[in-house]
Scaffold this motif. Structure first.
Motif, PDB file in Angstrom:
ATOM      1  N   SER A 124      -5.208   2.160   1.024  1.00 12.76           N
ATOM      2  CA  SER A 124      -4.343   2.776   0.014  1.00 12.76           C
ATOM      3  C   SER A 124      -5.159   3.585  -0.979  1.00 12.76           C
ATOM      4  N   PHE A 125      -6.321   3.060  -1.349  1.00 11.94           N
ATOM      5  CA  PHE A 125      -7.176   3.756  -2.320  1.00 11.94           C
ATOM      6  C   PHE A 125      -7.553   5.140  -1.818  1.00 11.94           C
ATOM      7  N   TYR A 126      -7.930   5.220  -0.554  1.00 14.83           N
ATOM      8  CA  TYR A 126      -8.447   6.481  -0.023  1.00 14.83           C
ATOM      9  C   TYR A 126      -7.359   7.510   0.285  1.00 14.83           C
ATOM     10  N   TRP A 127      -6.117   7.125   0.124  1.00 15.16           N
ATOM     11  CA  TRP A 127      -5.044   8.108   0.143  1.00 15.16           C
ATOM     12  C   TRP A 127      -5.060   8.936  -1.142  1.00 15.16           C
ATOM     13  N   HIS A 128      -5.571   8.338  -2.211  1.00 15.01           N
ATOM     14  CA  HIS A 128      -5.479   8.954  -3.538  1.00 15.01           C
ATOM     15  C   HIS A 128      -6.814   9.422  -4.103  1.00 15.01           C
ATOM     16  N   PHE A 129      -7.912   8.824  -3.654  1.00 12.09           N
ATOM     17  CA  PHE A 129      -9.233   9.175  -4.181  1.00 12.09           C
ATOM     18  C   PHE A 129     -10.222   9.322  -3.033  1.00 12.09           C
ATOM     19  N   LYS A 130     -11.147  10.261  -3.203  1.00 12.23           N
ATOM     20  CA  LYS A 130     -12.176  10.454  -2.184  1.00 12.23           C
ATOM     21  C   LYS A 130     -13.248   9.370  -2.272  1.00 12.23           C
ATOM     22  N   SER A 131     -13.463   8.873  -3.484  1.00  7.78           N
ATOM     23  CA  SER A 131     -14.562   7.927  -3.685  1.00  7.78           C
ATOM     24  C   SER A 131     -14.374   7.171  -4.992  1.00  7.78           C
TER      25      SER A 131
ATOM     26  N   LYS B  43     -14.436  -1.549  -8.799  1.00  3.93           N
ATOM     27  CA  LYS B  43     -14.875  -1.317  -7.429  1.00  3.93           C
ATOM     28  C   LYS B  43     -13.664  -1.400  -6.509  1.00  3.93           C
ATOM     29  N   VAL B  44     -13.723  -0.638  -5.451  1.00  2.71           N
ATOM     30  CA  VAL B  44     -12.551  -0.506  -4.586  1.00  2.71           C
ATOM     31  C   VAL B  44     -12.087  -1.863  -4.060  1.00  2.71           C
ATOM     32  N   ASP B  45     -13.018  -2.672  -3.549  1.00  2.00           N
ATOM     33  CA  ASP B  45     -12.631  -3.970  -2.992  1.00  2.00           C
ATOM     34  C   ASP B  45     -11.959  -4.853  -4.040  1.00  2.00           C
ATOM     35  N   ARG B  46     -12.543  -4.882  -5.226  1.00  2.43           N
ATOM     36  CA  ARG B  46     -12.006  -5.742  -6.280  1.00  2.43           C
ATOM     37  C   ARG B  46     -10.642  -5.254  -6.761  1.00  2.43           C
ATOM     38  N   LEU B  47     -10.487  -3.934  -6.848  1.00  5.19           N
ATOM     39  CA  LEU B  47      -9.191  -3.394  -7.260  1.00  5.19           C
ATOM     40  C   LEU B  47      -8.134  -3.671  -6.194  1.00  5.19           C
ATOM     41  N   ALA B  48      -8.518  -3.535  -4.928  1.00  5.54           N
ATOM     42  CA  ALA B  48      -7.576  -3.819  -3.845  1.00  5.54           C
ATOM     43  C   ALA B  48      -7.124  -5.274  -3.897  1.00  5.54           C
TER      44      ALA B  48
ATOM     45  N   SER C  43       0.833  -1.203   0.000  1.00 12.26           N
ATOM     46  CA  SER C  43       0.000   0.000   0.000  1.00 12.26           C
ATOM     47  C   SER C  43       0.864   1.249   0.000  1.00 12.26           C
ATOM     48  N   ALA C  44       1.955   1.200   0.748  1.00 14.45           N
ATOM     49  CA  ALA C  44       2.831   2.363   0.847  1.00 14.45           C
ATOM     50  C   ALA C  44       3.509   2.662  -0.488  1.00 14.45           C
ATOM     51  N   ARG C  45       3.728   1.620  -1.282  1.00 10.56           N
ATOM     52  CA  ARG C  45       4.414   1.808  -2.563  1.00 10.56           C
ATOM     53  C   ARG C  45       3.476   2.262  -3.674  1.00 10.56           C
ATOM     54  N   LEU C  46       2.190   1.966  -3.545  1.00 10.16           N
ATOM     55  CA  LEU C  46       1.243   2.276  -4.621  1.00 10.16           C
ATOM     56  C   LEU C  46       0.980   3.769  -4.728  1.00 10.16           C
ATOM     57  N   GLY C  47       0.926   4.242  -5.964  1.00  3.73           N
ATOM     58  CA  GLY C  47       0.580   5.630  -6.213  1.00  3.73           C
ATOM     59  C   GLY C  47      -0.755   5.742  -6.919  1.00  3.73           C
ATOM     60  N   ARG C  48      -1.194   6.945  -7.144  1.00  2.00           N
ATOM     61  CA  ARG C  48      -2.461   7.202  -7.827  1.00  2.00           C
ATOM     62  C   ARG C  48      -2.485   6.541  -9.210  1.00  2.00           C
TER      63      ARG C  48
END
Length: 200
Positions: free
Chosen positions: A54-61, A40-45, A15-20
Motif C-alpha cells: 500500500s505504501f508504494y502505491w503512494h510513495f516511491k521511497s 519506517k515503512v514496516d513499522r507504519l504498515a 490497503s485498498a482503502r488507505l490513501g496518501r
C-alpha cells in the motif's frame, strides 16, 4: 471464482482503502511518538495493519515520505504565522492573531514542533529548516512590534522574548488546562506586548 469482499484478506482490503493522507498521518504520529527512527515503512504498515505494498502505491521511497512530512510540518506549523501579516489589520490585532495560533484550535501542533526539533539534532538539513522557520516566525513578530511603534532594537528584543517564551513553554512540557491558559492570556499579552488585549 472471483474473490468477494468476505474472502479478500483483511490487510488487502485495508490497503485498498488507505490513501496518501493516511500514510502521512501515520508517519506524523510516529514522528511525534517515537522520533524519526519510528518513521519506517514496516513499522507504519504494522501501525496501519496493512501490507507494505500500500505504501508504494503512494510513495516511491521512505525519503519521499520524510520530505512530505517536512512539507506537512511547514504547512501546519509555519505558514499560518506568516499569513498573519496579510490584510490590513491593526498591528496589535495581528499580534493577537499570532498568539491565537499558539493557543490552538487550528492546524498548529506543538508536539510536532517539538518532534521536528528532536529530528533536527540528527539531521543537518532538518536543522537548517527549523532554524529558517524560527527566523521567519520571529521576523513576523519583529515586524508587528515595529509597526506598533517600538524602535528597531526593542522590536527585535520583544520578538525574541515572545518567541523564546512560547518555545520554552512547549519544551518544558508545561501542563495546564486550556481554561487556565485562556485566563492567563491577557496578562501574558500585556507583559510581552506592553499593550492590553484588543477587542476583535
Amino acid at each position: 471464482m472471483a474473490k468477494t469482499a468476505d474472502t479478500v484478506p483483511d490487510k488487502v482490503q485495508a490497503s485498498a482503502r488507505l490513501g496518501r493522507a493516511d500514510w502521512i498521518a501515520a508517519a506524523r504520529t510516529a514522528l511525534v511518538d517515537g522520533g524519526v527512527a519510528e518513521v519506517k515503512v514496516d513499522r507504519l504498515a504494522t501501525r496501519l495493519r496493512v501490507t507494505r505494498g500500500s505504501f508504494y502505491w503512494h510513495f516511491k521511497s521512505r525519503a519521499e515520505l520524510l520530505d512530505t512530512l517536512l512539507e506537512d510540518w511547514r504547512n501546519a506549523n509555519v505558514e499560518p504565522f506568516l499569513h498573519v501579516l496579510d490584510g490590513q489589520e491593526e498591528p496589535v490585532l495581528r499580534l493577537k492573531r499570532f498568539f491565537g495560533i499558539w493557543l490552538g484550535g487550528g492546524a498548529f501542533d506543538p508536539a510536532l514542533d517539538s518532534a521536528m526539533r528532536d529530528w533536527a539534532r540528527t539531521s543537518k538539513p532538518v536543522a537548517r529548516l527549523v532554524r529558517e522557520a524560527d527566523a521567519a516566525r520571529t521576523d513576523v513578530l519583529r515586524r508587528i512590534f515595529a509597526a506598533m511603534g517600538y524602535a528597531d532594537t526593542e522590536a527585535e528584543v520583544r520578538a525574541r522574548v515572545t518567541y523564546y517564551h512560547q518555545v520554552g513553554y512547549y519544551a518544558l512540557g508545561i501542563v495546564e488546562s486550556r481554561q487556565l491558559r485562556e485566563a492567563l492570556f491577557p496578562t501574558y499579552f500585556k507583559v510581552l506586548a506592553g499593550h492590553d488585549v484588543p477587542e476583535g
